[in-house]
Design an enzyme around this catalytic site. Structure first.
Site, short mmCIF file in Angstrom:
data_model
loop_
_atom_site.label_atom_id
_atom_site.label_comp_id
_atom_site.label_asym_id
_atom_site.label_seq_id
_atom_site.Cartn_x
_atom_site.Cartn_y
_atom_site.Cartn_z
N GLU A 1 -11.20 5.83 -5.52
CA GLU A 1 -11.69 4.47 -5.36
C GLU A 1 -12.32 3.94 -6.64
O GLU A 1 -13.11 4.62 -7.29
CB GLU A 1 -12.74 4.43 -4.24
N ARG B 1 -1.79 -5.39 4.47
CA ARG B 1 -0.97 -4.77 3.42
C ARG B 1 0.23 -4.10 4.07
O ARG B 1 0.13 -3.58 5.18
CB ARG B 1 -1.78 -3.74 2.64
N ARG C 1 0.88 -1.19 0.00
CA ARG C 1 0.00 0.00 0.00
C ARG C 1 0.90 1.22 0.00
O ARG C 1 1.71 1.40 0.92
CB ARG C 1 -0.89 -0.02 1.23
#
Length: 235
Positions: free
Chosen positions: A116, A156, A108
């Site tokens: 998004e 992540r 990430r």
């Protein structure tokens, strides 16, 4: 004829200086050999292999991007030692999902949030496709260096990603901010910037002034953080 006298044997104690010196040499070699193995040879296969010291020391890891799944994350296959240790010519990087299973880190990008995409029946944000395509073009199928800062709630690895281009080494988060395909991360609890927060904010301000990417939307812009609060948390 009398027998030839045998050479006298020396009964050396384990505390003899020669023995102690040899033992110290072997121990030192093993210690540094193990450190070298951990630092330059051992592969980090999943987030479970990331020791606290790697996170705390922000140990840089070199590897290959196998897939870009979203506008601000990608799959990373650790290749310790890089080309010098045979990666890409003697040691092949897997290419199929089956062979890559449990062999990559989900990275990430630190400090930024990209628009998004459409998930779980929710609509996509403007510029989400552009951000995804940009990141794919920039890092997919290429070698990058990551600096891990933490592991988030989705397992992540929140990290700084850097890549060599013809114009020098580039910070991926910074480059996304420059073109307006990401904004500075708004969350407080899980925000990770390394030492780059001020720099990132200056880049964002410049992109906003030039109306780059998402900033061209003006008052119609909904930030990724606001979008997630509305669509995923029901606020």
């Amino acid at each position: 004829m009398p027998p030839i006298p045998a050479e006298p044997t020396e009964n050396i104690s384990i505390f003899h200086p020669k023995v102690l010196l040899l033992s110290a040499g072997v121990t030192t070699s093993l210690f540094f050999g193990y450190k070298f193995y951990k630092r330059y040879i051992k592969r980090i296969r999943t987030y479970l292999d990331l020791t606290p010291s790697i996170i705390e020391n922000n140990t840089k890891l070199y590897g290959y991007v196998t897939r870009v799944g979203d506008g601000d994350n990608f799959r990373f296959y650790h290749t310790p030692g890089g080309w010098f240790f045979g990666w890409g010519w003697l040691r092949k990087i897997p290419t199929t999902r089956k062979d890559l299973k449990d062999e990559t880190l989900m990275i990430r990008l630190c400090g930024v949030d990209a628009p998004e995409g459409a998930h779980f029946g929710k609509p996509a944000q403007p510029y989400s496709k552009e951000a995804l395509y940009w990141l794919r073009e920039y890092v997919d199928g290429k070698y990058v260096t990551i600096t891990p800062y933490s592991i988030d709630q989705y397992k992540r690895v929140v990290a700084r990603a850097q890549i060599w281009k013809w114009t020098g080494r580039k910070d991926v988060s910074a480059e996304m901010l420059k073109v307006g395909y990401a904004i500075v991360y708004e969350g407080k609890a899980e925000a990770e910037f390394g030492d780059n927060e001020d720099w990132y904010r200056k880049l964002e301000s410049r992109a906003k002034l030039l109306r780059k990417g998402v900033w061209s939307l003006g008052k119609n812009l909904t930030t990724p953080g606001e979008f997630k609060r509305i669509h995923y948390r029901g606020e």
